[in-house]
Design a protein around this motif. Structure first.
Motif, short mmCIF file in Angstrom:
data_model
loop_
_atom_site.label_atom_id
_atom_site.label_comp_id
_atom_site.label_asym_id
_atom_site.label_seq_id
_atom_site.Cartn_x
_atom_site.Cartn_y
_atom_site.Cartn_z
N THR A 66 -8.70 -6.83 -7.39
CA THR A 66 -7.31 -7.06 -7.11
C THR A 66 -6.98 -8.26 -5.94
O THR A 66 -5.92 -8.89 -5.42
CB THR A 66 -6.68 -5.82 -6.25
OG1 THR A 66 -7.25 -5.49 -5.30
CG2 THR A 66 -6.72 -4.75 -7.45
N ARG A 93 -2.62 -6.61 -10.18
CA ARG A 93 -2.38 -7.93 -9.68
C ARG A 93 -0.96 -8.44 -10.45
O ARG A 93 -0.18 -9.01 -10.16
CB ARG A 93 -3.46 -8.91 -10.03
CG ARG A 93 -4.41 -8.68 -9.00
CD ARG A 93 -5.76 -9.84 -9.29
NE ARG A 93 -5.33 -10.88 -9.47
CZ ARG A 93 -5.42 -11.92 -8.25
NH1 ARG A 93 -5.42 -11.49 -7.06
NH2 ARG A 93 -4.79 -13.07 -8.50
N SER A 96 2.15 -6.90 -9.42
CA SER A 96 2.52 -7.74 -8.10
C SER A 96 2.97 -9.21 -8.40
O SER A 96 3.06 -9.99 -7.42
CB SER A 96 1.57 -7.77 -7.03
OG SER A 96 1.11 -6.07 -6.89
#
Length: 347
Positions: A66, A93, A96
């Motif tokens: 991450t 990831r 996000s």
């Protein structure tokens, strides 16, 4: 332009060469997974961050994934939990809004047959023909791990670029810490122990070859292409071979080993002999016929299309000049590999 951060899983034989190339190419934000704190200092001296853990430490691998833009897994082709941890980290990831490049190391045992040294093969896999690779069964070596990555492409969409490097027989001595590969050194060690150059069956089966330094440069060529190419284009075909254009039978390799050991006065006859199955424990156990007796032929047309070219010495020259001199200095009795080195669907 700043380079992306890199998390390297497995800074050993292959990974150590990749690491040297990453540093040379200006990647200055690198973290490597290390099993022992005692080895961390050598990486810190190079400006490399370390994360302490093993392949079993999924939480560590997921967390580090991450935190990094580029993930390279070169520790093994056969550890599904660590790959799943990487893919979970990439998914986090993606959620996000962060994109990730992931290069996984498989192996050409994926393509192997059941010849056990008795014959060659006309089957040649081309990485420009992914359908041929996709048609391999789940029971093929490494295939279950590779399929986890292949199936993740749809879920991750344009937030991840995924590639699978599939090297053939790797040879040579690594520059960073003078490590050796697995297949040919195992045959040398067996031959020293038993007093003859061993081969599986008639030694007629054929594999492609690649020097570890050429392979590491192949990773870098692939990485630079992935950095510049859209995810949709990258993920259309995840497969990449890396071979130097040379194909050798296992018998040819054993014959060269026999000549070298005979000249070194370590065996009495240079002629190769068939290894009886009861001695496979001094090689790769039940997988010996596949690991050093199968056919596995591939063409790295995609890397060549990107401008990559092999530059290192060929297999037999490297074996005689670089690897065997190291192996002749080893002490202690060779016991073979005590566990299977290739995954199978039955596991």
């Amino acid at each position: 332009m700043s380079k992306g951060s890199v998390f390297l899983i497995g800074p050993g034989f292959i990974g150590g060469e990749i690491l040297s190339n990453l540093l040379k190419d200006g990647y200055n934000n690198i973290t490597v997974l290390v099993r022992r704190e005692s080895v961390a200092a050598s990486f810190h001296q190079l400006g490399i961050t370390t994360a302490l853990g093993t392949l079993e430490d999924s939480a560590v691998i997921q967390k580090q994934t991450t935190l990094h833009d580029i993930i390279i897994h070169s520790a093994t082709a056969d550890h599904l939990p660590s790959v799943q941890a990487v893919l979970t980290g990439i998914s986090g990831r993606a959620a996000s809004g962060l994109s990730t490049i992931y290069i996984h190391t498989s192996g050409a045992s994926l393509l192997s047959d059941t010849a056990t040294g008795e014959h060659g093969s006309d089957v040649v896999y081309d990485d420009e023909n992914p359908a041929m690779i996709d048609a391999l069964p789940e029971t093929a070596d490494h295939r279950l791990i590779d399929l986890a990555i292949v199936s993740a492409r749809t879920k991750l969409g344009d937030k991840a670029k995924l590639a699978i490097m599939i090297p053939p027989l790797i040879y040579g001595v690594s520059n960073r810490d003078r490590r050796l590969s697995i297949q040919l050194p195992a045959i040398v060690r067996y031959s020293l122990k038993h007093g003859y150059a061993g081969q599986i069956g008639k030694g007629l089966s054929v594999w492609n070859q690649i020097h570890v330094a050429d392979l590491a440069r192949g990773y870098m060529t692939l990485l630079h292409w992935m950095e510049q190419t859209s995810a949709n284009n990258v993920n259309t075909n995840p497969y990449w071979f890396c071979e130097n254009g040379e194909e050798l039978s296992w018998g040819e390799c054993s014959a060269e080993i026999g000549r070298a050991l005979y000249q070194a006065s370590r065996i009495k006859d240079p002629e190769p002999k068939t290894i009886p199955p009861e001695n496979y424990g001094d090689l790769f156990g039940g997988g010996s016929g596949s690991v050093i007796g199968s056919n596995s032929r591939s063409r790295a047309n995609r890397l060549r299309g990107l401008g990559w070219k092999p530059r290192e010495k060929k297999t037999l020259q490297s074996l005689v000049e670089d690897e065997i001199p190291i192996l002749l200095k080893e002490t202690g009795e060779w016991q073979g590999y005590m566990h299977e080195i290739a995954s199978r669907g039955s596991k």
